[in-house]
Scaffold this active site. Structure first.
Site, PDB file in Angstrom:
ATOM      1  N   GLU A 177       4.600   6.020   0.042  1.00  0.00           N
ATOM      2  CA  GLU A 177       4.839   4.670  -0.457  1.00  0.00           C
ATOM      3  C   GLU A 177       6.201   4.187   0.036  1.00  0.00           C
ATOM      4  O   GLU A 177       7.081   4.999   0.383  1.00  0.00           O
ATOM      5  CB  GLU A 177       4.784   4.695  -1.994  1.00  0.00           C
ATOM      6  CG  GLU A 177       5.002   3.350  -2.683  1.00  0.00           C
ATOM      7  CD  GLU A 177       4.076   2.250  -2.190  1.00  0.00           C
ATOM      8  OE1 GLU A 177       4.242   1.816  -1.022  1.00  0.00           O
ATOM      9  OE2 GLU A 177       3.207   1.810  -2.970  1.00  0.00           O
ATOM     10  N   HIS A 194      -4.401   5.448  -3.281  1.00  0.00           N
ATOM     11  CA  HIS A 194      -4.628   6.365  -4.411  1.00  0.00           C
ATOM     12  C   HIS A 194      -5.156   5.613  -5.642  1.00  0.00           C
ATOM     13  O   HIS A 194      -4.942   4.411  -5.795  1.00  0.00           O
ATOM     14  CB  HIS A 194      -3.313   7.058  -4.777  1.00  0.00           C
ATOM     15  CG  HIS A 194      -2.259   6.080  -5.204  1.00  0.00           C
ATOM     16  ND1 HIS A 194      -2.167   5.606  -6.490  1.00  0.00           N
ATOM     17  CD2 HIS A 194      -1.294   5.463  -4.508  1.00  0.00           C
ATOM     18  CE1 HIS A 194      -1.178   4.749  -6.570  1.00  0.00           C
ATOM     19  NE2 HIS A 194      -0.631   4.635  -5.372  1.00  0.00           N
ATOM     20  N   HIS A 232      -0.815   4.552   0.206  1.00  0.00           N
ATOM     21  CA  HIS A 232      -0.217   3.782  -0.899  1.00  0.00           C
ATOM     22  C   HIS A 232      -0.287   2.282  -0.622  1.00  0.00           C
ATOM     23  O   HIS A 232      -0.444   1.865   0.530  1.00  0.00           O
ATOM     24  CB  HIS A 232       1.233   4.217  -1.049  1.00  0.00           C
ATOM     25  CG  HIS A 232       1.338   5.680  -1.292  1.00  0.00           C
ATOM     26  ND1 HIS A 232       1.399   6.224  -2.555  1.00  0.00           N
ATOM     27  CD2 HIS A 232       1.310   6.733  -0.437  1.00  0.00           C
ATOM     28  CE1 HIS A 232       1.434   7.540  -2.458  1.00  0.00           C
ATOM     29  NE2 HIS A 232       1.380   7.884  -1.181  1.00  0.00           N
ATOM     30  N   ARG A 279      -0.302  11.684  -5.886  1.00  0.00           N
ATOM     31  CA  ARG A 279      -1.337  10.708  -6.243  1.00  0.00           C
ATOM     32  C   ARG A 279      -2.267  10.410  -5.064  1.00  0.00           C
ATOM     33  O   ARG A 279      -3.459  10.156  -5.264  1.00  0.00           O
ATOM     34  CB  ARG A 279      -0.703   9.439  -6.824  1.00  0.00           C
ATOM     35  CG  ARG A 279       0.315   8.710  -5.960  1.00  0.00           C
ATOM     36  CD  ARG A 279       1.069   7.699  -6.816  1.00  0.00           C
ATOM     37  NE  ARG A 279       1.931   6.762  -6.119  1.00  0.00           N
ATOM     38  CZ  ARG A 279       3.203   6.981  -5.777  1.00  0.00           C
ATOM     39  NH1 ARG A 279       3.768   8.142  -6.044  1.00  0.00           N
ATOM     40  NH2 ARG A 279       3.922   6.036  -5.169  1.00  0.00           N
TER      41      ARG A 279
HETATM   42  O1  LIG Z   1       5.516   0.648  -7.582  1.00  0.00           O
HETATM   43  C1  LIG Z   1       5.150   0.862  -6.418  1.00  0.00           C
HETATM   44  O2  LIG Z   1       5.522   1.841  -5.754  1.00  0.00           O
HETATM   45  C2  LIG Z   1       4.203  -0.121  -5.759  1.00  0.00           C
HETATM   46  C3  LIG Z   1       2.800   0.375  -5.759  1.00  0.00           C
HETATM   47  O3  LIG Z   1       2.367   0.762  -7.018  1.00  0.00           O
HETATM   48  O4  LIG Z   1       4.271  -1.321  -6.482  1.00  0.00           O
HETATM   49  P1  LIG Z   1       4.129  -2.797  -5.894  1.00  0.00           P
HETATM   50  O5  LIG Z   1       2.667  -3.134  -5.849  1.00  0.00           O
HETATM   51  O6  LIG Z   1       4.865  -3.615  -6.931  1.00  0.00           O
HETATM   52  O7  LIG Z   1       4.775  -2.859  -4.549  1.00  0.00           O
END
Ligand SMILES: O=C(O)[C@@H](CO)OP(=O)(O)O
Length: 247
Positions: A88, A10, A182, A61
């Protein structure tokens, strides 16, 4: 005969911009994120990579990035399938917390264990937290299986059944498949496709809004490891920025 798979993280969300751990919290895209969706659609159209079917997570998103990109590529009409299995990584008790403040409070080693280790999940999120997904209708079917935290290993375990049962059959039917998801759910898929080790996956970061195209052979092995970004220079710069979040 090769199969074409397009991965799209996204565009930037309001919480990406605020440097907050997001996970399953259903935050919207910001203006930059919406523009990234438009740009992704232009890249797909200009490269002639035209999806026949799109799979998304249940988070707005990813849903809205896919819709914007497909609109720009004149593929707004293709069939859509959605699954929580593309969501995610659930970030547990870190959801809603600032990445820099977390780094400062816990130190580099613990921060990176939670953020990029293969098998160390953050502490679980309480169901009464304002950032919990307990009780949301879109996850009612999960019952007690609703995650309260996940590490990347957990994401792979819940992602792969969907890959095998829903995405692979579309590829094998000769369809160009777009997966709009994600940073960490796509890291899980890339790890699987490219055979990346549990240690080396820590160094892989997926940029927002950059189409990544894989050609897969008949045994679903990438013909080119790592696939190809349609805008490689922008993707490399954006991936480096993701790696540096918190600093
Ligand atoms: O905050 C989150 O859910 C992820 C993606 O944005 O973060 P990170 O890249 O720190 O795993």
């Amino acid at each position: 005969m090769t199969y074409t798979l397009v991965l799209l993280r996204h565009g930037e969300s309001e919480w990406n911009a605020k440097n907050l751990f997001t996970g399953w919290v259903d935050v919207p895209l910001n203006d930059k994120g919406r523009a990234e969706g438009v740009r992704a659609g232009e890249l797909l159209r200009d490269a002639g990579v035209l999806p026949d079917v799109v799979h998304t997570s249940l988070l707005r998103r990813a849903i809205n990035t896919a819709a914007t990109a497909l609109d720009g590529a004149d593929r707004h009409w293709i069939p859509v399938r959605r699954s929580w299995r593309l969501n995610e990584r659930h970030y547990g008790a870190l959801q809603g917390k600032n990445k820099k403040e977390t780094l400062d409070a816990y130190g580099e080693e613990q921060f990176m264990l939670w953020r990029r280790s293969f098998d160390v999940p953050p502490p679980p999120l309480d169901d009464d937290s304002e950032f919990s997904q307990a009780g949301l209708p879109q996850y009612a079917d999960l019952g007690a299986d609703l995650p309260r935290t996940e590490c990347l290993k957990d994401v792979i375990v819940r992602f792969l059944p969907y890959w095998e049962s829903a995405i692979v059959p579309d590829l094998q039917a000769g369809q160009t498949v777009l997966v709009a998801a994600h940073g960490n759910s796509l890291r899980a898929l890339v790890k699987h496709l490219d055979g990346i080790s549990d240690e080396d996956i820590a160094g892989l970061n997926i940029p927002t809004g950059m189409p990544l195209v894989y050609e897969l052979d008949e045994s679903l092995q990438p013909t080119v490891k790592g696939g190809r970004y349609l805008d490689p220079e922008a993707a490399a710069a954006a991936a480096a920025a993701v790696a540096n979040q918190g600093r």
